[in-house]
Scaffold this motif. Structure first.
Motif, PDB file in Angstrom:
ATOM      1  N   ILE A   1       0.612  -1.132   0.343  1.00  0.00           N
ATOM      2  CA  ILE A   1       0.054   0.249  -0.430  1.00  0.00           C
ATOM      3  C   ILE A   1       1.174   1.393   0.252  1.00  0.00           C
ATOM      4  O   ILE A   1       1.755   1.188   0.591  1.00  0.00           O
ATOM      5  CB  ILE A   1      -1.208  -0.073   1.315  1.00  0.00           C
ATOM      6  N   PHE A   2       0.942   2.005  -0.772  1.00  0.00           N
ATOM      7  CA  PHE A   2       1.123   3.350  -1.182  1.00  0.00           C
ATOM      8  C   PHE A   2       0.436   4.924  -0.790  1.00  0.00           C
ATOM      9  O   PHE A   2      -0.420   4.426  -1.228  1.00  0.00           O
ATOM     10  CB  PHE A   2       2.167   3.360  -2.784  1.00  0.00           C
ATOM     11  N   LYS A   3       1.427   5.728  -0.247  1.00  0.00           N
ATOM     12  CA  LYS A   3       0.588   7.065  -0.710  1.00  0.00           C
ATOM     13  C   LYS A   3       1.419   7.559  -1.741  1.00  0.00           C
ATOM     14  O   LYS A   3       2.707   7.080  -1.448  1.00  0.00           O
ATOM     15  CB  LYS A   3       0.572   7.556   0.601  1.00  0.00           C
ATOM     16  N   ILE A   4       0.634   8.674  -2.789  1.00  0.00           N
ATOM     17  CA  ILE A   4       1.086   9.406  -3.119  1.00  0.00           C
ATOM     18  C   ILE A   4       0.965  10.254  -2.925  1.00  0.00           C
ATOM     19  O   ILE A   4      -0.479  11.072  -3.400  1.00  0.00           O
ATOM     20  CB  ILE A   4       0.342   8.617  -4.772  1.00  0.00           C
ATOM     21  N   ASP A   5       2.369  11.527  -3.355  1.00  0.00           N
ATOM     22  CA  ASP A   5       2.486  12.451  -2.704  1.00  0.00           C
ATOM     23  C   ASP A   5       3.486  13.562  -3.518  1.00  0.00           C
ATOM     24  O   ASP A   5       4.334  13.865  -3.319  1.00  0.00           O
ATOM     25  CB  ASP A   5       2.565  12.597  -1.781  1.00  0.00           C
ATOM     26  N   ALA A   6       2.481  14.001  -5.196  1.00  0.00           N
ATOM     27  CA  ALA A   6       3.683  14.692  -6.411  1.00  0.00           C
ATOM     28  C   ALA A   6       2.840  15.931  -6.033  1.00  0.00           C
ATOM     29  O   ALA A   6       2.218  16.673  -5.889  1.00  0.00           O
ATOM     30  CB  ALA A   6       3.431  13.529  -7.458  1.00  0.00           C
ATOM     31  N   SER A   7       4.226  16.452  -6.574  1.00  0.00           N
ATOM     32  CA  SER A   7       4.103  18.045  -6.515  1.00  0.00           C
ATOM     33  C   SER A   7       2.991  18.116  -8.125  1.00  0.00           C
ATOM     34  O   SER A   7       2.327  19.434  -8.529  1.00  0.00           O
ATOM     35  CB  SER A   7       5.594  18.772  -7.266  1.00  0.00           C
ATOM     36  N   SER A   8       3.089  17.177  -9.546  1.00  0.00           N
ATOM     37  CA  SER A   8       2.702  17.481 -10.681  1.00  0.00           C
ATOM     38  C   SER A   8       2.968  16.475 -10.637  1.00  0.00           C
ATOM     39  O   SER A   8       2.979  15.622 -10.788  1.00  0.00           O
ATOM     40  CB  SER A   8       3.493  18.515 -11.469  1.00  0.00           C
ATOM     41  N   THR A   9       1.439  16.340 -11.951  1.00  0.00           N
ATOM     42  CA  THR A   9       1.090  14.999 -12.786  1.00  0.00           C
ATOM     43  C   THR A   9       2.483  14.090 -13.673  1.00  0.00           C
ATOM     44  O   THR A   9       3.006  13.412 -13.977  1.00  0.00           O
ATOM     45  CB  THR A   9       0.077  14.770 -13.724  1.00  0.00           C
ATOM     46  N   GLY A  10       3.110  15.038 -14.463  1.00  0.00           N
ATOM     47  CA  GLY A  10       4.560  14.990 -14.620  1.00  0.00           C
ATOM     48  C   GLY A  10       5.226  14.514 -13.782  1.00  0.00           C
ATOM     49  O   GLY A  10       5.942  13.322 -14.900  1.00  0.00           O
ATOM     50  N   GLU A  11       5.078  14.020 -12.513  1.00  0.00           N
ATOM     51  CA  GLU A  11       5.928  13.132 -11.601  1.00  0.00           C
ATOM     52  C   GLU A  11       6.290  11.767 -11.779  1.00  0.00           C
ATOM     53  O   GLU A  11       6.887  11.254 -12.135  1.00  0.00           O
ATOM     54  CB  GLU A  11       6.184  13.620 -10.061  1.00  0.00           C
ATOM     55  N   LEU A  12       5.095  10.910 -12.355  1.00  0.00           N
ATOM     56  CA  LEU A  12       3.885   9.906 -12.165  1.00  0.00           C
ATOM     57  C   LEU A  12       4.684   9.262 -13.406  1.00  0.00           C
ATOM     58  O   LEU A  12       4.865   9.731 -14.086  1.00  0.00           O
ATOM     59  CB  LEU A  12       2.681   9.882 -12.272  1.00  0.00           C
ATOM     60  N   GLU A  13       5.444   8.023 -12.789  1.00  0.00           N
ATOM     61  CA  GLU A  13       5.634   6.981 -13.847  1.00  0.00           C
ATOM     62  C   GLU A  13       5.452   5.675 -13.519  1.00  0.00           C
ATOM     63  O   GLU A  13       5.118   5.622 -12.503  1.00  0.00           O
ATOM     64  CB  GLU A  13       6.577   6.729 -14.109  1.00  0.00           C
ATOM     65  N   ILE A  14       5.462   4.245 -13.920  1.00  0.00           N
ATOM     66  CA  ILE A  14       4.640   3.139 -13.934  1.00  0.00           C
ATOM     67  C   ILE A  14       5.519   2.729 -12.302  1.00  0.00           C
ATOM     68  O   ILE A  14       5.022   1.641 -11.679  1.00  0.00           O
ATOM     69  CB  ILE A  14       4.963   2.136 -14.798  1.00  0.00           C
ATOM     70  N   ILE A  15       6.694   3.004 -12.412  1.00  0.00           N
ATOM     71  CA  ILE A  15       7.200   2.550 -10.741  1.00  0.00           C
ATOM     72  C   ILE A  15       7.289   3.715  -9.785  1.00  0.00           C
ATOM     73  O   ILE A  15       7.708   4.780 -10.292  1.00  0.00           O
ATOM     74  CB  ILE A  15       9.527   2.671 -11.315  1.00  0.00           C
ATOM     75  N   PRO A  16       6.373   3.397  -8.941  1.00  0.00           N
ATOM     76  CA  PRO A  16       6.937   4.517  -7.675  1.00  0.00           C
ATOM     77  C   PRO A  16       8.154   4.901  -7.153  1.00  0.00           C
ATOM     78  O   PRO A  16       9.062   4.492  -6.845  1.00  0.00           O
ATOM     79  CB  PRO A  16       5.926   3.713  -7.057  1.00  0.00           C
ATOM     80  N   ARG A  17       8.483   6.128  -7.114  1.00  0.00           N
ATOM     81  CA  ARG A  17       9.654   6.311  -6.519  1.00  0.00           C
ATOM     82  C   ARG A  17       9.630   7.826  -5.483  1.00  0.00           C
ATOM     83  O   ARG A  17       8.590   7.977  -5.043  1.00  0.00           O
ATOM     84  CB  ARG A  17      10.111   8.245  -7.859  1.00  0.00           C
ATOM     85  N   SER A  18      11.042   7.626  -4.679  1.00  0.00           N
ATOM     86  CA  SER A  18      11.146   7.951  -3.458  1.00  0.00           C
ATOM     87  C   SER A  18      10.528   9.288  -2.736  1.00  0.00           C
ATOM     88  O   SER A  18      10.110   9.880  -2.408  1.00  0.00           O
ATOM     89  CB  SER A  18      12.226   8.018  -2.929  1.00  0.00           C
ATOM     90  N   ALA A  19      10.658  10.048  -4.622  1.00  0.00           N
ATOM     91  CA  ALA A  19      10.218  11.910  -5.437  1.00  0.00           C
ATOM     92  C   ALA A  19       8.943  11.932  -4.745  1.00  0.00           C
ATOM     93  O   ALA A  19       7.963  13.072  -4.689  1.00  0.00           O
ATOM     94  CB  ALA A  19      10.879  12.513  -5.973  1.00  0.00           C
ATOM     95  N   TRP A  20       7.674  10.662  -4.900  1.00  0.00           N
ATOM     96  CA  TRP A  20       6.655  10.886  -5.144  1.00  0.00           C
ATOM     97  C   TRP A  20       6.046  10.382  -4.721  1.00  0.00           C
ATOM     98  O   TRP A  20       4.830  10.796  -4.061  1.00  0.00           O
ATOM     99  CB  TRP A  20       5.542  12.025  -6.241  1.00  0.00           C
ATOM    100  N   SER A  21       6.241   9.120  -3.468  1.00  0.00           N
ATOM    101  CA  SER A  21       5.959   8.103  -3.354  1.00  0.00           C
ATOM    102  C   SER A  21       6.203   7.087  -2.246  1.00  0.00           C
ATOM    103  O   SER A  21       7.937   7.730  -1.806  1.00  0.00           O
ATOM    104  CB  SER A  21       5.221   6.899  -4.218  1.00  0.00           C
ATOM    105  N   THR A  22       5.308   6.642  -0.865  1.00  0.00           N
ATOM    106  CA  THR A  22       5.875   5.939   0.142  1.00  0.00           C
ATOM    107  C   THR A  22       5.597   5.104   0.935  1.00  0.00           C
ATOM    108  O   THR A  22       3.959   5.027   0.411  1.00  0.00           O
ATOM    109  CB  THR A  22       5.404   7.811   1.058  1.00  0.00           C
ATOM    110  N   GLU A  23       6.595   4.047   0.861  1.00  0.00           N
ATOM    111  CA  GLU A  23       5.350   2.798   1.413  1.00  0.00           C
ATOM    112  C   GLU A  23       4.812   2.683   2.496  1.00  0.00           C
ATOM    113  O   GLU A  23       5.449   2.922   3.722  1.00  0.00           O
ATOM    114  CB  GLU A  23       6.616   1.968   1.038  1.00  0.00           C
ATOM    115  N   LEU A  24       3.734   2.789   3.001  1.00  0.00           N
ATOM    116  CA  LEU A  24       2.725   2.494   4.022  1.00  0.00           C
ATOM    117  C   LEU A  24       2.839   1.126   4.963  1.00  0.00           C
ATOM    118  O   LEU A  24       3.255   0.952   6.056  1.00  0.00           O
ATOM    119  CB  LEU A  24       1.191   2.579   4.206  1.00  0.00           C
ATOM    120  N   ALA A  25       2.729  -0.066   3.598  1.00  0.00           N
ATOM    121  CA  ALA A  25       2.943  -1.608   4.230  1.00  0.00           C
ATOM    122  C   ALA A  25       2.961  -1.948   3.490  1.00  0.00           C
ATOM    123  O   ALA A  25       2.918  -2.053   2.339  1.00  0.00           O
ATOM    124  CB  ALA A  25       1.049  -1.495   4.778  1.00  0.00           C
ATOM    125  N   PHE A  26       3.502  -3.523   3.720  1.00  0.00           N
ATOM    126  CA  PHE A  26       3.784  -4.908   2.501  1.00  0.00           C
ATOM    127  C   PHE A  26       3.431  -5.850   3.344  1.00  0.00           C
ATOM    128  O   PHE A  26       3.320  -5.902   4.924  1.00  0.00           O
ATOM    129  CB  PHE A  26       5.309  -4.515   1.778  1.00  0.00           C
TER     130      PHE A  26
END
Length: 234
Positions: free
Chosen positions: A134-159
């Protein structure tokens, strides 16, 4: 496996026998089987590209048509914001091992929200049912998103992994073989999140960051096969 980040409030609710999250009072907001789309152009009137190009419909499973996302992210706007609770379920399969597929609900501009991720990584390349996150996505813009979640815009909450006693191998043999499992991400106001597989909940966590959602998001990593998307909420 249940995340060790469960809050005190969540533990108290579990001790009191309160199921989390609850689906009481939820209405069906979206109920999607992709058989209704005669052509890819029809699909684009409903599911819009967010990253990586246009989505397609194809016959990938034993029955019907499915949404096929080859390294793409797509979204679908909801008729009204969801602010109390939701349960988003998808029937989902991977085209091959060592890929990640994810889905969830986001705010209006696809910058903030929660997603469930199914990661089929296998160190030796053998068949696996994979790991769930389960991830939280917190990006500054849609342009940051890609198919692999990155630490710059996402945080793993649980696995965690689906325990064998929860779902049998007949119900869920691997990440690439039918029958495709139904994976559900649930949320309640206050931040209670849960993930389930074929009706069996196995992952829980609490995060109070976001409380309003207006877009479904689906991400397919080379490639994801999505079927029977159902959203209940209020």
């Amino acid at each position: 496996m249940i995340s060790n980040t469960i809050s005190t409030a969540l533990l108290a609710a579990m001790i009191c026998g309160i199921g989390l999250p609850s689906s009481q009072g939820q209405e069906v907001v979206v109920e999607e089987s992709f058989d209704t789309y005669e052509a890819d152009a029809d699909l684009l009137g409903v599911w819009v590209p967010v990253w990586g190009g246009k989505p397609k419909v194809a016959n990938q499973l034993a029955q019907g048509k499915q949404l096929v996302l080859r390294n793409r992210i797509v979204g679908r706007e909801l008729p009204a914001p969801i602010t109390e609770s939701f349960k988003l379920c998808v029937r989902l399969l991977h085209s091959q091992q060592n890929r990640a597929q994810w889905f969830g609900l986001m705010n209006e501009d696809f910058t903030k929200g929660y997603v469930g991720i199914w990661d089929s990584f296998s160190e030796d390349g053998s068949e696996t049912r994979g790991k769930f996150r389960i991830f939280k996505i917190d990006a500054s813009s849609t342009g940051e998103l890609e198919i692999i979640p990155r630490s710059a815009w996402s945080t793993e909450l649980a696995f965690g992994f689906v325990p064998p006693e929860k779902v049998t191998t007949d119900q869920f043999p691997s990440s690439t073989k039918e029958p495709a499992p139904t994976i559900c991400l649930s949320w309640e106001k206050g931040g209670n999140l849960a993930l389930s597989c074929n009706g069996e909940q196995f992952l829980e966590v609490t995060d109070p960051s976001f409380d309003s959602f207006q877009q479904i998001i689906l991400s397919g990593g080379d490639f994801g096969i999505f079927d029977e998307v159902t959203l209940k909420g209020k």
